[in-house]
Design a protein around this motif. Structure first.
Motif, PDB file in Angstrom:
ATOM      1  N   MET A 250       0.815  -1.271   0.158  1.00 41.02           N
ATOM      2  CA  MET A 250       0.117  -0.066   0.139  1.00 41.02           C
ATOM      3  C   MET A 250       0.987   1.150   0.029  1.00 41.02           C
ATOM      4  N   ALA A 251       2.025   1.357   0.714  1.00 33.02           N
ATOM      5  CA  ALA A 251       2.840   2.245   0.778  1.00 33.02           C
ATOM      6  C   ALA A 251       3.507   2.434  -0.665  1.00 33.02           C
ATOM      7  N   ALA A 252       3.605   1.448  -1.393  1.00 33.41           N
ATOM      8  CA  ALA A 252       4.366   1.653  -2.791  1.00 33.41           C
ATOM      9  C   ALA A 252       3.084   2.021  -3.788  1.00 33.41           C
ATOM     10  N   ASP A 253       1.894   1.488  -3.411  1.00 41.77           N
ATOM     11  CA  ASP A 253       0.828   2.014  -4.310  1.00 41.77           C
ATOM     12  C   ASP A 253       0.331   3.425  -4.092  1.00 41.77           C
ATOM     13  N   ALA A 254       0.898   3.972  -2.843  1.00 37.58           N
ATOM     14  CA  ALA A 254       0.436   5.363  -2.683  1.00 37.58           C
ATOM     15  C   ALA A 254       1.487   6.203  -3.680  1.00 37.58           C
ATOM     16  N   GLY A 255       2.513   5.804  -4.071  1.00 38.99           N
ATOM     17  CA  GLY A 255       3.356   6.431  -4.593  1.00 38.99           C
ATOM     18  C   GLY A 255       2.972   6.472  -6.436  1.00 38.99           C
ATOM     19  N   LEU A 256       2.091   5.603  -6.819  1.00 44.27           N
ATOM     20  CA  LEU A 256       1.134   5.417  -8.102  1.00 44.27           C
ATOM     21  C   LEU A 256      -0.034   6.370  -8.055  1.00 44.27           C
ATOM     22  N   ALA A 257      -0.504   6.780  -6.800  1.00 44.44           N
ATOM     23  CA  ALA A 257      -1.673   7.239  -6.871  1.00 44.44           C
ATOM     24  C   ALA A 257      -1.821   8.794  -7.774  1.00 44.44           C
ATOM     25  N   PRO A 258      -2.817   8.954  -8.297  1.00 47.13           N
ATOM     26  CA  PRO A 258      -2.890  10.282  -9.239  1.00 47.13           C
ATOM     27  C   PRO A 258      -3.113  11.477  -8.595  1.00 47.13           C
ATOM     28  N   THR A 259      -3.636  11.343  -7.258  1.00 43.43           N
ATOM     29  CA  THR A 259      -3.906  12.824  -6.627  1.00 43.43           C
ATOM     30  C   THR A 259      -3.265  12.647  -5.130  1.00 43.43           C
ATOM     31  N   LEU A 260      -3.121  13.738  -4.434  1.00 39.41           N
ATOM     32  CA  LEU A 260      -2.532  13.853  -3.264  1.00 39.41           C
ATOM     33  C   LEU A 260      -3.832  13.147  -2.235  1.00 39.41           C
ATOM     34  N   ALA A 261      -4.896  13.581  -2.548  1.00 35.27           N
ATOM     35  CA  ALA A 261      -6.034  12.750  -1.738  1.00 35.27           C
ATOM     36  C   ALA A 261      -5.897  11.169  -1.642  1.00 35.27           C
TER      37      ALA A 261
END
Length: 231
Positions: free
Chosen positions: A38-49
């Protein structure tokens, strides 16, 4: 019917204790790897939210791992030793199913975590109340399921062509998950004790085990429908 362990001296049975340690070791490693993923996926997230949402869920996964580590310590089982037998199959699963993008990561977490949680909940019905309570506590959804469903459905609504590709990806995930689960089942006799029982603790027969996997398959189909993808 599945026999429920209620005796306070359940852990005096070495085979039962080994099975519970295996169960908690597997679940703990899953939670620890879930935190990393999940920490790695957060790096792929398209928005800050989205980044913030996944980061918060990752923290929850780590707290779940800490709860399992505490219980293993109480049982006199070092967490590293309990998790070690499952490191290779879980790492192999993640290596074989590395997501190529944000949406694949969401589908992987939703489908893979859902299958694993369904299995753990089934096994939890065969263990002592304290272990069952801990397993169910750790499996409590931190909001990731609804988050993944919402984001994937939004993407598919915007581009319906994504549905077929993501459905194929989900089927690949299920195949890989089942392959690694079979490997664990073959290698770890102690886990089988929790399902089939022993001399003094009847467990599931073959028909009941078949029903168990039928229920897991049904829940997976329901999950795919909720995700907006065909099975």
């Amino acid at each position: 019917m599945v026999a429920i362990v209620t005796a306070s001296d359940a852990f005096e049975d070495p085979a039962y204790r080994a099975g519970v340690v295996d169960l908690l070791g597997l679940l703990g490693l899953g939670e620890l790897m879930g935190f990393e993923r999940m920490a790695a996926d957060a790096g792929l997230a398209p928005t800050l939210a989205d980044k913030a949402a996944l980061a918060g869920m990752a923290v929850t996964e780590f707290h779940h791992f800490e709860r399992i580590r505490e219980r293993l310590d109480q049982l006199g089982a070092p967490v590293d030793d309990a998790m070690a037998p499952f490191r290779t199959p879980l790492e192999q699963f993640h290596a074989n199913t590395a997501p190529a993008n944000w949406l694949e990561g969401l589908v992987k977490a939703y489908v893979g975590d859902g299958l694993a949680a369904d299995f753990y909940r089934e096994v939890a019905e065969t263990v002592d109340p304290a272990t069952r309570e801990l397993v169910l506590e750790v499996l409590a959804d931190a909001g990731h399921a609804d988050f993944a469903v919402g984001r994937v459905r939004e993407a598919v609504d915007a581009d319906p062509r994504l549905a077929g590709r993501l459905a194929l990806w989900a089927r690949r995930l299920v195949g890989e998950a089942l392959a690694q689960a079979q490997r664990v089942a073959v290698d770890r006799d102690a886990l089988a004790v929790l399902l089939v029982g022993g001399v003094d603790r009847p467990g599931m027969d073959l028909a009941e085990i078949g029903q168990l996997f039928a229920r897991i398959t049904k829940k997976h189909s329901d999950r795919m429908t909720k995700l907006g993808l065909s099975t």
